[in-house]
Design a protein around this motif. Structure first.
Motif, short mmCIF file in Angstrom:
data_model
loop_
_atom_site.label_atom_id
_atom_site.label_comp_id
_atom_site.label_asym_id
_atom_site.label_seq_id
_atom_site.Cartn_x
_atom_site.Cartn_y
_atom_site.Cartn_z
N PHE A 23 0.83 -1.21 0.00
CA PHE A 23 0.00 0.00 0.00
C PHE A 23 0.87 1.26 0.00
N GLU A 24 1.93 1.23 0.80
CA GLU A 24 2.82 2.39 0.86
C GLU A 24 3.51 2.61 -0.48
N ASN A 25 3.96 1.53 -1.11
CA ASN A 25 4.60 1.65 -2.43
C ASN A 25 3.62 2.18 -3.47
N TYR A 26 2.36 1.74 -3.37
CA TYR A 26 1.32 2.24 -4.28
C TYR A 26 1.18 3.76 -4.15
N MET A 27 1.16 4.25 -2.91
CA MET A 27 0.99 5.69 -2.69
C MET A 27 2.21 6.47 -3.16
N ILE A 28 3.40 5.88 -3.01
CA ILE A 28 4.61 6.54 -3.49
C ILE A 28 4.57 6.69 -5.00
N VAL A 29 4.15 5.62 -5.70
CA VAL A 29 4.04 5.67 -7.16
C VAL A 29 2.99 6.70 -7.58
N GLN A 30 1.93 6.84 -6.78
CA GLN A 30 0.88 7.82 -7.07
C GLN A 30 1.27 9.23 -6.65
N ARG A 31 2.50 9.39 -6.17
CA ARG A 31 3.04 10.69 -5.76
C ARG A 31 2.23 11.35 -4.64
N LYS A 32 1.76 10.52 -3.72
CA LYS A 32 1.08 11.07 -2.55
C LYS A 32 2.11 11.74 -1.64
N ALA A 33 1.74 12.86 -1.05
CA ALA A 33 2.64 13.57 -0.15
C ALA A 33 2.93 12.72 1.08
N PRO A 34 4.10 12.91 1.71
CA PRO A 34 4.45 12.11 2.89
C PRO A 34 3.39 12.14 3.99
N LYS A 35 2.81 13.31 4.25
CA LYS A 35 1.79 13.41 5.30
C LYS A 35 0.52 12.66 4.90
N THR A 36 0.20 12.66 3.60
CA THR A 36 -0.96 11.91 3.12
C THR A 36 -0.73 10.42 3.31
N ARG A 37 0.47 9.95 2.97
CA ARG A 37 0.79 8.53 3.15
C ARG A 37 0.72 8.15 4.62
N GLU A 38 1.22 9.02 5.46
CA GLU A 38 1.22 8.76 6.90
C GLU A 38 -0.22 8.64 7.43
N ALA A 39 -1.10 9.55 6.98
CA ALA A 39 -2.49 9.53 7.43
C ALA A 39 -3.21 8.27 6.94
N CYS A 40 -2.97 7.89 5.69
CA CYS A 40 -3.61 6.69 5.14
C CYS A 40 -3.20 5.45 5.92
N LEU A 41 -1.92 5.32 6.19
CA LEU A 41 -1.44 4.16 6.94
C LEU A 41 -2.00 4.16 8.36
N LEU A 42 -2.10 5.34 8.95
CA LEU A 42 -2.60 5.45 10.32
C LEU A 42 -4.03 4.94 10.44
N TYR A 43 -4.91 5.37 9.52
CA TYR A 43 -6.32 5.00 9.65
C TYR A 43 -6.62 3.59 9.15
N VAL A 44 -5.84 3.11 8.20
CA VAL A 44 -6.02 1.71 7.79
C VAL A 44 -5.57 0.79 8.92
N LYS A 45 -4.48 1.15 9.57
CA LYS A 45 -4.04 0.37 10.73
C LYS A 45 -5.06 0.49 11.86
N GLY A 46 -5.65 1.68 11.99
CA GLY A 46 -6.65 1.90 13.04
C GLY A 46 -7.87 1.01 12.88
N ILE A 47 -8.38 0.90 11.66
CA ILE A 47 -9.57 0.07 11.45
C ILE A 47 -9.24 -1.41 11.60
N ALA A 48 -8.01 -1.79 11.24
CA ALA A 48 -7.59 -3.18 11.41
C ALA A 48 -7.53 -3.53 12.90
N ASN A 49 -6.97 -2.63 13.69
CA ASN A 49 -6.89 -2.87 15.13
C ASN A 49 -8.26 -2.84 15.79
#
Length: 252
Positions: A23-49
């Motif tokens: 997922f992180e590599n996908y966002m890097i390829v899509q040129r998502k900003a670092p803070k956007t990638r951080e937020a996406c990972l945070l909430y996907v991890k949040g729903i998993a937990n």
């Protein structure tokens, strides 16, 4: 000899490292900003937990329940919930390519408070009470040029154009470059600052001379001056930006 039966470790039920990496590599390829990638990972991890389950196995109803939890139990602000909503949309609709995700959040509340801003006298007092020349120069750049704290700490010496009285801001919000105006008073303070500190790369550095100043350090500079001036209004250093938001121009 007694044989001991060792049970295998249970499989990880939250966001597995392999899925996270993809997922992180996908966002890097899509040129998502670092803070956007951080937020996406945070909430996907949040729903998993939250469900103690791999996020790719969750359905629309569970995703909606998680958003309701953020709103009703966590009592997060609408803007924060919208960030979570966009993060989950990115993961499920774009990364996992689900087309039937029926999830929504309530519309933005209409009530909006005006920001607390300082009077000219209060701004003058705040800057006058800065600890030293470096503090004063940074605060005047935020105030005079309407810079975000993340922008002012990344300014480089070459970004100051004293001939055209402009400041170049690279990769600001949304990954866009722009120019903003350089005030005459800020320029006068900067000239003193250059004379004493002689910055080479970054205008304001941290402990390492080749690294930008941490955002937290800039925030502490503002808080110190604000307390010394006896000011109670205004929250963070962002308060100073409200004076100059209309004086910026994008780079075409």
């Amino acid at each position: 000899m007694v044989s001991v039966s060792i049970n295998p470790q249970p499989k990880e039920t939250t966001m597995a490292s392999a899925l996270r990496t993809k997922f992180e590599n996908y966002m890097i390829v899509q040129r998502k900003a670092p803070k956007t990638r951080e937020a996406c990972l945070l909430y996907v991890k949040g729903i998993a937990n939250y469900f103690n389950q791999s996020p790719e196995k969750l359905n629309s109803e569970q995703i909606q329940d998680y958003l309701a939890y953020l709103i009703t139990e966590r009592k997060l602000a609408w803007r924060t919930c919208n960030v979570a909503f966009c993060a989950l949309q990115c993961f499920y609709c774009k990364f996992l390519k689900r087309s039937s995700l029926e999830v929504n959040i309530p519309p933005r509340p209409r009530q909006r408070k005006l920001p607390e801003i300082f009077s000219k006298t209060e701004v003058a007092s705040l800057i006058e009470n800065a600890k030293d020349l470096r503090h004063r120069a940074l605060l005047m750049m935020v105030y005079g040029s309407g810079l975000r704290v993340s922008e002012v700490v990344r300014l480089k010496a070459k970004d100051i154009d004293s001939e055209r009285m402009l400041v170049r801001v690279e990769q600001s919000k949304g990954g866009k470059d722009r120019y903003t105006l350089l005030s005459q008073k800020a320029l006068e303070v900067l000239r003193l600052y250059f004379r004493f500190y002689n910055p080479s790369t970054y205008l304001f550095v941290g402990k390492e001379k080749n690294e930008p100043m941490p955002i937290g350090t800039a925030q502490k500079m503002y808080t110190y001056a604000k307390e010394k001036a006896g000011l109670t209004k205004g929250l963070g250093i962002h308060t100073l930006r409200h004076y100059a938001e209309s004086r910026t121009m994008p780079i075409s």
